[in-house]
Design an enzyme around this catalytic site. Structure first.
Site, PDB file in Angstrom:
ATOM      1  N   LYS A 286       0.847  -1.200   0.000  1.00 34.72           N
ATOM      2  CA  LYS A 286       0.000   0.000   0.000  1.00 34.72           C
ATOM      3  C   LYS A 286       0.874   1.237   0.000  1.00 34.72           C
ATOM      4  CE  LYS A 286      -4.022  -1.787   2.512  1.00 34.72           C
ATOM      5  NZ  LYS A 286      -5.001  -1.627   1.444  1.00 34.72           N
ATOM      6  N   ARG A 360     -10.360 -11.533   1.618  1.00 36.26           N
ATOM      7  CA  ARG A 360     -11.174 -12.606   1.031  1.00 36.26           C
ATOM      8  C   ARG A 360     -10.464 -13.957   1.122  1.00 36.26           C
ATOM      9  NH1 ARG A 360     -11.265  -9.302  -4.473  1.00 36.26           N
ATOM     10  NH2 ARG A 360     -10.958  -7.658  -2.927  1.00 36.26           N
TER      11      ARG A 360
HETATM   12  N1  BES Z   1      -8.236  -3.698   4.059  1.00 37.31           N
HETATM   13  C1  BES Z   1      -8.335  -3.323   2.703  1.00 37.31           C
HETATM   14  C2  BES Z   1      -9.616  -2.567   2.378  1.00 37.31           C
HETATM   15  C3  BES Z   1      -9.763  -1.209   2.986  1.00 37.31           C
HETATM   16  C4  BES Z   1      -9.235  -0.104   2.358  1.00 37.31           C
HETATM   17  C5  BES Z   1     -10.473  -1.034   4.158  1.00 37.31           C
HETATM   18  C6  BES Z   1      -9.407   1.155   2.923  1.00 37.31           C
HETATM   19  C7  BES Z   1     -10.641   0.218   4.691  1.00 37.31           C
HETATM   20  C8  BES Z   1     -10.101   1.314   4.084  1.00 37.31           C
HETATM   21  C9  BES Z   1      -8.283  -4.556   1.785  1.00 37.31           C
HETATM   22  O1  BES Z   1      -7.544  -5.607   2.242  1.00 37.31           O
HETATM   23  C10 BES Z   1      -7.697  -4.102   0.495  1.00 37.31           C
HETATM   24  O2  BES Z   1      -6.576  -3.700   0.497  1.00 37.31           O
HETATM   25  N2  BES Z   1      -8.479  -4.186  -0.569  1.00 37.31           N
HETATM   26  C11 BES Z   1      -8.051  -3.749  -1.841  1.00 37.31           C
HETATM   27  C12 BES Z   1      -8.537  -4.763  -2.851  1.00 37.31           C
HETATM   28  C13 BES Z   1      -7.975  -4.550  -4.220  1.00 37.31           C
HETATM   29  C14 BES Z   1      -6.500  -4.899  -4.250  1.00 37.31           C
HETATM   30  C15 BES Z   1      -8.732  -5.423  -5.198  1.00 37.31           C
HETATM   31  C16 BES Z   1      -8.670  -2.368  -2.115  1.00 37.31           C
HETATM   32  O3  BES Z   1      -9.821  -2.166  -1.745  1.00 37.31           O
HETATM   33  O4  BES Z   1      -7.987  -1.525  -2.636  1.00 37.31           O
HETATM   34 ZN    ZN Z   2      -5.494  -5.450   1.703  1.00 40.43          ZN
END
Ligand code: BES
Ligand code: ZN
Ligand code: ZN
Length: 512
Positions: A286, A360
Site C-alpha cells: 500500500k 477474502r
Molecule cells: N483492508 C483493505 C480494504 C480497505 C481499504 C479497508 C481502505 C478500509 C479502508 C483490503 O484488504 C484491500 O486492500 N483491498 C483492496 C482490494 C484490491 C486490491 C482489489 C482495495 O480495496 O484496494
Molecule cells: Zn489489503
C-alpha cells in the site's frame, strides 16, 4: 475497561445531589417545546428569549444553586436537551436514534464538566416505549463516554478525570420496562466499546495471538467451547488462503473459534470476522499515506468476538459460532507473490493477482471450514474488505451482499434498530465472471469495476447454498463520526447489529 454503574430509580429527582441532572425536551410547531413539568418555567423562559426550541442536539445548562429555581434542585448542574420534532418520534427507528444521540450529547457534556455521577429524567412521553428509551439512552451515554488513553502519559492527580461512575435513570412509572431496556443498552454498548478497545490497539499491541487469548478469556468466563487452529493445524487442514497471507509475517496466524450451543434444538448462526491485525498490502504494498489506519483491518474480527461477550451474558436461544481468521499481511522475504497459486480449504485453487486483496483469502478458508464443520443455519461475515465500499457509500452506510433475502431483511432491520445502516448491493453471474482465472479456478481480484461486489463474489464461491450475508464495513468501521455517540476512531460497527439480530431471532426465519 472502567465500569459504569447503570441503575433505574424512582427516588425524588429534587433530592439528587450528583454532578448532573438531565431533562429532555421536544420541538413543537408554533408551540412551546414539550418538556416534563419540573422544568416548564425554565424552558418557557428560554424559549421566549429565543434560546431554546427543543431541536436535536440543542442544550441548556443551569446551575440551580445560583438560579434560585422553584422547585429546587439539589444537583450541581441541570442540563436540558433537545430531542428534535415531536412528530418524528412517532417512528420507532427515528425515536431510538434520537435517544441514542441524546445519550451521546449527555456523554459530551459529562466529559466537559468531568461528571462522575448523573441522573437522567426519562421523559413521560406516551409515544415512546419505556424499554426503547431506557435502552437507547443508556447505550448512547456509554458509547459516547468511550475513551482510549491507555498509551498516553497519566495526568497529574489534580487534573485526572476518573470517568463517569454512575448513571441513574429516573422515572416514576414503567420501572420494569426501563430496567429491561437499560440492561440491554448497557450490554450492547459495553460490547461495542470492547470491540473499539481491540481495534484501537496498534498492530504491535494486538496480534493474532491476542485474538486467541481474548477468545480464551471469553470461553472461560462464559463456558464457550474454544478451538484455536495454529499453523500446523492449518497446514493439515489445507487452509492455503490464511497460510499464504501469513507467509510474509513473523507472527503466527490463528483461526479462533468460539461455540455457544444452548440446550435444545435450535438454529445456529455462524459469525465470521476478518482479523487482519495490520494490512500493509504485502508485496502489492500500500502507499505510505494513511497506512497506519490499516491497524483497523481487524474490526470485523473484533465485532464478532465482542458480540460473543453479549451472547455470553444474555444466553440466547439461538446457537452462535464465531470464527476469526487472524494474521497480519506483511511483505517479509517469504511473502506470497502476485501470480502465486494457492489452494483453499475446500480445494478451490486461487490465483493471487494482488496480495492486498488478502481479506477474502482468509475469509474463504474460514467460511468453508465453518460451514463444513458446524453446519450452521446461516452465516454472516463482516470485514473491512474493500476501498470500493467507501467509493460507493462513503462513511454513512455499510454494504451488505447476500444470497438470501430473508437474512438481509433481518440484518437490515437490526441495522436500522441500532443506528448501523446498511445498503444492499447485487451479486450475480456477471460479477462472478470477473474473478475467473486463466490458470486457476478463480483469481483474487476482479478488475477495476465493482470492487465490493467482486470481493463478495469471491466469498460467495465458498458458501454454497447456505444462507449467507456479507457486511463490508470498510467505510463505517472507523471515520463513522457524524453521531454524538460515536467518537473519532473505531466505531464498533456491527457489534450492536449482531446483538440485535440475535435477540430478535425467530427459529426457522431464515431457512436453507
Ligand atoms: N483492508 C483493505 C480494504 C480497505 C481499504 C479497508 C481502505 C478500509 C479502508 C483490503 O484488504 C484491500 O486492500 N483491498 C483492496 C482490494 C484490491 C486490491 C482489489 C482495495 O480495496 O484496494
Ligand atoms: Zn489489503
Ligand atoms: Zn485488508
Amino acid at each position: 475497561m472502567k465500569s459504569t454503574r447503570l441503575t433505574v430509580t424512582q427516588k425524588n429527582i429534587h433530592d439528587f445531589k450528583g454532578d448532573l441532572l438531565v431533562f429532555c425536551a421536544l420541538k413543537r410547531e408554533n408551540q412551546l417545546p414539550w418538556c416534563d413539568d419540573e422544568i416548564i418555567s425554565l424552558v418557557t423562559h428560554a424559549h421566549e428569549l429565543g434560546d431554546f426550541s427543543g431541536k436535536e442536539d440543542e442544550t441548556l445548562l443551569f446551575y440551580p444553586e445560583q438560579t434560585h429555581m422553584t422547585p429546587e434542585f439539589s444537583a450541581k448542574r441541570v442540563l436540558i436537551l433537545g430531542l428534535g420534532a415531536e412528530e418524528e418520534l412517532a417512528d420507532d427507528i427515528t425515536a431510538r436514534e434520537a435517544f441514542r444521540k441524546a445519550g451521546g450529547v449527555i456523554a459530551q457534556t459529562v466529559e466537559k464538566i468531568k461528571a462522575g455521577n448523573i441522573m437522567i429524567r426519562i421523559p413521560t412521553l406516551a409515544i415512546c416505549p419505556f424499554e426503547d428509551m431506557g435502552e437507547c439512552l443508556a447505550e448512547g451515554v456509554v458509547l459516547g463516554n468511550y475513551r482510549f488513553d491507555k498509551y498516553q502519559k497519566e495526568k497529574p492527580e489534580e487534573e485526572q478525570y476518573k470517568g463517569l461512575k454512575d448513571i441513574k435513570l429516573f422515572s416514576e412509572q414503567n420501572q420494569n420496562e426501563l430496567k429491561k431496556g437499560a440492561k440491554k443498552g448497557g450490554i450492547a454498548a459495553r460490547a461495542a466499546c470492547l470491540a473499539r478497545n481491540m481495534a484501537n490497539e496498534p498492530g504491535n499491541g494486538w496480534t493474532a495471538s491476542d485474538f486467541a487469548a481474548h477468545a480464551s478469556h471469553l470461553a472461560q468466563t462464559y463456558k464457550f467451547k474454544l478451538s484455536v487452529l495454529n499453523t500446523v493445524d492449518m497446514k493439515q487442514l489445507g487452509m492455503g488462503g490464511i497460510l499464504a497471507v501469513n507467509q510474509g509475517s513473523t507472527e503466527p496466524p490463528k483461526m479462533v473459534i468460539l461455540e455457544y450451543r444452548p440446550a435444545g434444538k435450535n438454529d445456529t448462526l455462524l459469525l465470521v470476522g476478518k482479523g487482519i491485525t495490520f494490512d500493509s498490502g504485502g508485496v502489492s504494498l500500500k502507499q505510505a499515506l494513511g497506512m497506519e489506519e490499516m491497524k483497523y483491518d481487524m474490526c470485523g474480527g473484533a465485532a464478532v468476538l465482542a458480540a460473543m461477550e453479549a451472547v455470553g451474558r444474555e444466553k440466547p436461544k439461538l446457537g452462535v459460532v464465531a470464527i476469526v481468521p487472524a494474521t497480519d499481511n506483511m511483505a517479509g522475504g517469504g511473502a506470497v507473490k502476485p501470480g502465486d497459486i494457492i489452494r483453499h480449504y475446500d480445494g478451490t485453487t486461487s490465483e493471487i493477482v494482488n496480495t492486498d486483496a488478502e481479506g477474502r483469502m482468509i475469509l474463504a478458508d474460514a467460511l468453508a471450514y465453518g460451514i463444513k464443520t458446524y453446519s450452521p443455519t446461516c452465516v454472516v461475515d463482516i470485514a473491512t474488505l474493500t476501498g470500493a465500499a467507501i467509493m460507493g457509500l462513503g462513511h454513512h452506510y455499510s454494504c451488505v451482499l447476500s444470497n438470501n433475502d430473508a437474512l438481509v431483511q433481518r440484518l437490515d432491520a437490526a441495522g436500522k434498530r441500532t443506528g448501523e445502516p446498511m445498503w444492499r448491493l447485487p451479486l450475480g453471474k456477471e460479477y462472478s465472471k470477473q474473478i475467473e482465472s486463466k490458470v486457476a479456478d478463480i483469481k483474487n481480484i476482479g478488475g477495476k469495476s465493482a470492487g465490493t461486489i467482486t470481493a463478495a463474489a469471491y466469498l460467495e464461491h465458498f458458501v454454497g447454498k447456505t444462507p449467507w450475508a456479507h457486511l463490508d464495513i470498510a467505510g463505517t468501521a472507523w471515520n463513522f463520526t457524524e453521531k454524538s455517540y460515536i467518537p473519532k476512531g473505531p466505531s464498533g460497527m456491527g457489534v450492536r447489529t449482531f446483538i440485535d439480530l440475535i435477540r430478535n431471532w425467530e427459529k426457522g426465519a431464515v431457512g436453507a
